[in-house]
Design a protein around this motif. Sequence first.
Motif, mmCIF file in Angstrom:
data_model
loop_
_atom_site.group_PDB
_atom_site.id
_atom_site.type_symbol
_atom_site.label_atom_id
_atom_site.label_comp_id
_atom_site.label_asym_id
_atom_site.label_seq_id
_atom_site.Cartn_x
_atom_site.Cartn_y
_atom_site.Cartn_z
ATOM 1 N N GLU A 116 0.817 -1.212 0.000
ATOM 2 C CA GLU A 116 0.000 0.000 0.000
ATOM 3 C C GLU A 116 0.856 1.270 0.000
ATOM 4 O O GLU A 116 0.392 2.322 -0.405
ATOM 5 N N PHE A 117 2.114 1.171 0.436
ATOM 6 C CA PHE A 117 2.948 2.346 0.637
ATOM 7 C C PHE A 117 4.290 2.242 -0.075
ATOM 8 O O PHE A 117 4.811 1.162 -0.269
ATOM 9 N N LYS A 118 4.839 3.410 -0.403
ATOM 10 C CA LYS A 118 6.204 3.468 -0.931
ATOM 11 C C LYS A 118 7.194 3.708 0.202
ATOM 12 O O LYS A 118 8.233 3.079 0.283
ATOM 13 N N SER A 119 6.871 4.674 1.065
ATOM 14 C CA SER A 119 7.752 5.020 2.180
ATOM 15 C C SER A 119 6.935 5.627 3.319
ATOM 16 O O SER A 119 6.888 6.844 3.485
ATOM 17 N N PRO A 120 6.273 4.783 4.130
ATOM 18 C CA PRO A 120 5.481 5.316 5.235
ATOM 19 C C PRO A 120 6.382 6.070 6.200
ATOM 20 O O PRO A 120 7.477 5.614 6.520
ATOM 21 N N HIS A 121 5.923 7.248 6.625
ATOM 22 C CA HIS A 121 6.799 8.106 7.418
ATOM 23 C C HIS A 121 6.305 8.329 8.843
ATOM 24 O O HIS A 121 7.087 8.326 9.770
ATOM 25 N N SER A 122 5.002 8.571 9.015
ATOM 26 C CA SER A 122 4.475 8.771 10.373
ATOM 27 C C SER A 122 3.078 8.189 10.474
ATOM 28 O O SER A 122 2.401 7.973 9.473
ATOM 29 N N VAL A 123 2.663 7.939 11.698
ATOM 30 C CA VAL A 123 1.327 7.397 11.954
ATOM 31 C C VAL A 123 0.692 8.207 13.078
ATOM 32 O O VAL A 123 1.363 8.604 14.030
ATOM 33 N N ARG A 124 -0.602 8.499 12.935
ATOM 34 C CA ARG A 124 -1.380 9.208 13.959
ATOM 35 C C ARG A 124 -2.730 8.504 14.094
ATOM 36 O O ARG A 124 -3.215 7.885 13.153
ATOM 37 N N PHE A 125 -3.337 8.642 15.260
ATOM 38 C CA PHE A 125 -4.649 8.047 15.529
ATOM 39 C C PHE A 125 -5.606 9.158 15.912
ATOM 40 O O PHE A 125 -5.276 10.037 16.706
ATOM 41 N N ASP A 126 -6.825 9.116 15.351
ATOM 42 C CA ASP A 126 -7.814 10.125 15.726
ATOM 43 C C ASP A 126 -8.701 9.595 16.842
ATOM 44 O O ASP A 126 -8.523 8.459 17.307
ATOM 45 N N VAL A 177 -6.619 5.340 11.686
ATOM 46 C CA VAL A 177 -5.173 5.424 11.550
ATOM 47 C C VAL A 177 -4.841 6.304 10.343
ATOM 48 O O VAL A 177 -5.327 6.055 9.240
ATOM 49 N N TRP A 178 -4.012 7.333 10.557
ATOM 50 C CA TRP A 178 -3.578 8.241 9.498
ATOM 51 C C TRP A 178 -2.094 7.995 9.255
ATOM 52 O O TRP A 178 -1.284 8.120 10.179
ATOM 53 N N ILE A 179 -1.719 7.632 8.038
ATOM 54 C CA ILE A 179 -0.325 7.349 7.718
ATOM 55 C C ILE A 179 0.133 8.250 6.581
ATOM 56 O O ILE A 179 -0.518 8.332 5.538
ATOM 57 N N THR A 180 1.248 8.940 6.790
ATOM 58 C CA THR A 180 1.833 9.737 5.717
ATOM 59 C C THR A 180 2.786 8.857 4.927
ATOM 60 O O THR A 180 3.503 8.026 5.482
ATOM 61 N N ASP A 181 2.763 9.018 3.622
ATOM 62 C CA ASP A 181 3.679 8.299 2.734
ATOM 63 C C ASP A 181 4.504 9.350 2.008
ATOM 64 O O ASP A 181 4.046 9.980 1.053
ATOM 65 N N HIS A 182 5.704 9.546 2.505
ATOM 66 C CA HIS A 182 6.590 10.590 2.002
ATOM 67 C C HIS A 182 6.886 10.425 0.499
ATOM 68 O O HIS A 182 6.787 11.380 -0.267
ATOM 69 N N ALA A 183 7.231 9.239 0.073
ATOM 70 C CA ALA A 183 7.621 9.007 -1.326
ATOM 71 C C ALA A 183 6.434 9.036 -2.283
ATOM 72 O O ALA A 183 6.588 9.409 -3.447
ATOM 73 N N ALA A 184 5.243 8.642 -1.816
ATOM 74 C CA ALA A 184 4.054 8.646 -2.682
ATOM 75 C C ALA A 184 3.322 9.977 -2.647
ATOM 76 O O ALA A 184 2.374 10.184 -3.391
ATOM 77 N N HIS A 185 3.728 10.876 -1.744
ATOM 78 C CA HIS A 185 3.145 12.220 -1.642
ATOM 79 C C HIS A 185 1.669 12.202 -1.257
ATOM 80 O O HIS A 185 0.860 12.962 -1.793
ATOM 81 N N VAL A 186 1.317 11.320 -0.308
ATOM 82 C CA VAL A 186 -0.071 11.213 0.138
ATOM 83 C C VAL A 186 -0.146 11.011 1.653
ATOM 84 O O VAL A 186 0.822 10.617 2.296
ATOM 85 N N VAL A 187 -1.345 11.269 2.186
ATOM 86 C CA VAL A 187 -1.714 10.895 3.549
ATOM 87 C C VAL A 187 -2.942 10.016 3.405
ATOM 88 O O VAL A 187 -3.890 10.372 2.695
ATOM 89 N N LYS A 188 -2.938 8.851 4.061
ATOM 90 C CA LYS A 188 -4.070 7.924 3.952
ATOM 91 C C LYS A 188 -4.687 7.689 5.320
ATOM 92 O O LYS A 188 -3.993 7.567 6.324
ATOM 93 N N LYS A 189 -6.024 7.633 5.324
ATOM 94 C CA LYS A 189 -6.786 7.381 6.543
ATOM 95 C C LYS A 189 -7.404 5.986 6.433
ATOM 96 O O LYS A 189 -8.056 5.659 5.440
ATOM 97 N N PHE A 190 -7.193 5.172 7.488
ATOM 98 C CA PHE A 190 -7.695 3.806 7.526
ATOM 99 C C PHE A 190 -8.523 3.574 8.775
ATOM 100 O O PHE A 190 -8.308 4.226 9.802
ATOM 101 N N THR A 191 -9.436 2.604 8.704
ATOM 102 C CA THR A 191 -10.105 2.132 9.911
ATOM 103 C C THR A 191 -9.075 1.345 10.718
ATOM 104 O O THR A 191 -8.021 0.966 10.191
ATOM 105 N N PRO A 192 -9.356 1.054 11.988
ATOM 106 C CA PRO A 192 -8.425 0.228 12.763
ATOM 107 C C PRO A 192 -8.205 -1.160 12.149
ATOM 108 O O PRO A 192 -7.174 -1.782 12.368
ATOM 109 N N GLU A 193 -9.154 -1.598 11.336
ATOM 110 C CA GLU A 193 -9.037 -2.902 10.681
ATOM 111 C C GLU A 193 -8.242 -2.838 9.377
ATOM 112 O O GLU A 193 -7.971 -3.855 8.762
ATOM 113 N N GLY A 194 -7.917 -1.619 8.926
ATOM 114 C CA GLY A 194 -7.106 -1.474 7.723
ATOM 115 C C GLY A 194 -7.860 -1.115 6.458
ATOM 116 O O GLY A 194 -7.276 -1.084 5.377
#
Length: 92
Positions: A26-36, A41-58
Amino acid sequence: MLGTLRRPGAVYTREGKLVKSWGQDEFKSPHSVRFDGQGNVWITDHAAHVVKKFTPEGKLLLTLGTPASRERTRRILNGPTDTAITPAVTCS
């Protein structure tokens, strides 16, 4: 927990046993993770230039930015490294 590039989303027991993982390929280079506040789950992907939001189940709920684009416009992120989540669960 932000894991390896192969499976960056991982859930462990308190004893350190892997319960489940998600996000394979799903990711090229995940950089950080945050939880709301809802446990998403919010994960930044530095190399793909995106931020993705997931449920706890993915399950992917939202993608901010345009994957693999480095253009500098208002709709495109350039190498994001972190995300701030407000109490109202907005992203900035």
